[in-house]
Scaffold this motif. Structure first.
Motif, mmCIF file in Angstrom:
data_model
loop_
_atom_site.group_PDB
_atom_site.id
_atom_site.type_symbol
_atom_site.label_atom_id
_atom_site.label_comp_id
_atom_site.label_asym_id
_atom_site.label_seq_id
_atom_site.Cartn_x
_atom_site.Cartn_y
_atom_site.Cartn_z
ATOM 1 N N ILE A 1 0.867 -1.378 -0.134
ATOM 2 C CA ILE A 1 -0.053 0.052 -0.024
ATOM 3 C C ILE A 1 0.881 1.409 -0.146
ATOM 4 O O ILE A 1 0.732 2.170 -0.703
ATOM 5 N N LEU A 2 2.011 1.297 0.900
ATOM 6 C CA LEU A 2 2.684 2.393 0.871
ATOM 7 C C LEU A 2 3.734 2.615 -0.589
ATOM 8 O O LEU A 2 3.737 3.740 -0.890
ATOM 9 N N SER A 3 3.919 1.571 -1.062
ATOM 10 C CA SER A 3 4.545 1.871 -2.532
ATOM 11 C C SER A 3 3.560 2.297 -3.281
ATOM 12 O O SER A 3 4.053 3.027 -4.304
ATOM 13 N N LEU A 4 2.217 1.717 -3.565
ATOM 14 C CA LEU A 4 1.321 2.278 -4.432
ATOM 15 C C LEU A 4 1.072 3.535 -4.286
ATOM 16 O O LEU A 4 1.063 4.428 -5.200
ATOM 17 N N LEU A 5 1.187 4.230 -3.071
ATOM 18 C CA LEU A 5 0.960 5.632 -2.730
ATOM 19 C C LEU A 5 2.041 6.480 -2.993
ATOM 20 O O LEU A 5 2.069 7.472 -3.693
ATOM 21 N N ALA A 6 3.136 5.822 -2.924
ATOM 22 C CA ALA A 6 4.498 6.655 -3.174
ATOM 23 C C ALA A 6 4.607 6.852 -4.570
ATOM 24 O O ALA A 6 4.937 7.818 -5.151
ATOM 25 N N VAL A 7 4.288 5.994 -5.567
ATOM 26 C CA VAL A 7 4.159 5.787 -6.786
ATOM 27 C C VAL A 7 3.545 6.900 -7.315
ATOM 28 O O VAL A 7 3.907 7.773 -8.351
ATOM 29 N N ILE A 8 2.275 6.822 -6.792
ATOM 30 C CA ILE A 8 1.064 7.777 -7.370
ATOM 31 C C ILE A 8 1.588 9.242 -7.000
ATOM 32 O O ILE A 8 1.544 10.091 -7.888
ATOM 33 N N THR A 9 1.892 9.454 -5.774
ATOM 34 C CA THR A 9 2.372 10.746 -5.386
ATOM 35 C C THR A 9 3.670 11.620 -6.139
ATOM 36 O O THR A 9 3.526 12.724 -6.407
ATOM 37 N N THR A 10 4.369 10.441 -6.204
ATOM 38 C CA THR A 10 5.832 10.794 -6.967
ATOM 39 C C THR A 10 5.590 11.293 -8.531
ATOM 40 O O THR A 10 6.034 12.232 -8.802
#
Length: 291
Positions: free
Chosen positions: A94-103
């Protein structure tokens, strides 16, 4: 210090951009903390296709098949060189998915804000950094204490540690400046390509200078990635040359259309005789006249 001109612009856009950048940095670090190194590398690889998808959907940007092919080769090479183990867990994913989207969104905004408000990378960085720093200053110590049960302010800061902190800050400023400059002058996708070049260089320098263990898989992956980068650069330059050659032609066509003779409304002819002043068009209720 008069190195650049201070140019304030839309405060809401700057604030939102600065906060989003801070959140992106925090999520990337959390992703690395809760995932294996291999899965974190996969997360970084996902940024390019996600950026391409967002720009295609929301900005109607078209990526040619040659560009897509070169990016695929690049991602394949970086994946072979860097991805080792893939250990999945729910929170880390979940953290990786959010990191990809926000980046992806933050990097796209870096490009669009500079073009929309006609500001340089330095002007945007100057305006957004206070919000980004404030976001990290508020959230960072809290998360550090929550995850490690240690207070960052209770650490014993020796002179040697302070020197390395200051050095790290100076390097970070140069990284931020180059990031905004590259994205503003090129595109978020090009910046990600350069980021993967950095990954390959880190692996190579680690082997040459620090004698890190290296395998034929690493070498093969770096070579494939370099081929993808070269192809990407070549196809981008070819497309830019084509666009540059098309622009003068479009301008000349526009000038020709502007210099066309006035249309004779009465007889529909596009020719006006020399020395004859055309009569003013007479309104005819039976015809539909369009300017």
């Amino acid at each position: 210090m008069k190195f650049f001109e201070h140019k304030p612009f839309d405060a809401r856009a700057v604030m939102g951009f600065g906060v989003l950048n801070g959140i992106s940095i925090g999520l990337l670090n959390l992703s690395l903390g809760f995932n294996s190194v291999g899965f974190y590398q996969m997360t970084k690889l996902a940024i390019i296709p996600c950026t391409v998808l967002l720009e295609t959907l929301f900005f109607r940007k078209i990526f040619s098949k040659t560009i897509q092919l070169s990016l695929t080769i690049l991602l394949l090479g970086v994946g072979i060189a860097t991805v080792t183990d893939l250990q999945l867990n729910a929170l880390g994913s979940i953290l990786s998915l959010l990191a990809v989207i926000t980046t992806c969104i933050a990097q796209i905004m870096t490009n669009t804000i500079q073009k929309r408000f006609k500001v340089s990378s330095t002007q945007l960085l100057y305006q957004s950094c206070p919000y980004q720093a404030l976001t990290l200053f508020i959230v960072g110590p809290f998360l550090d204490g929550l995850l490690t049960n240690q207070n960052v302010f209770a650490f014993k800061y020796t002179p040697q540690v302070l020197v390395f902190i200051v050095l790290s800050c100076l390097i970070s400023v140069s990284v931020n400046f180059s990031t905004f400059l590259v994205i503003g002058k090129t595109s978020p996708v090009t910046y990600q390509v350069l980021g993967h070049l950095k990954t390959c260089l880190v692996l190579a320098f680690g082997y040459i200078l620090l004698r890190d263990p290296f395998s034929w898989r690493n070498i093969l992956g770096i070579l494939i990635a370099l081929v993808g980068m070269i192809l990407y650069s070549y196809f981008c330059s070819v497309e830019n040359q084509q666009k540059a050659s098309e622009s003068p032609a479009q301008l000349s066509q526009a000038k020709e259309s502007e210099s066309d003779p006035l249309i004779n409304i009465e007889n529909g002819s596009g020719i006006v005789n020399e020395g004859v002043v055309p009569k003013a068009p007479v309104w005819n209720s039976d015809k539909d006249l369009r300017a």
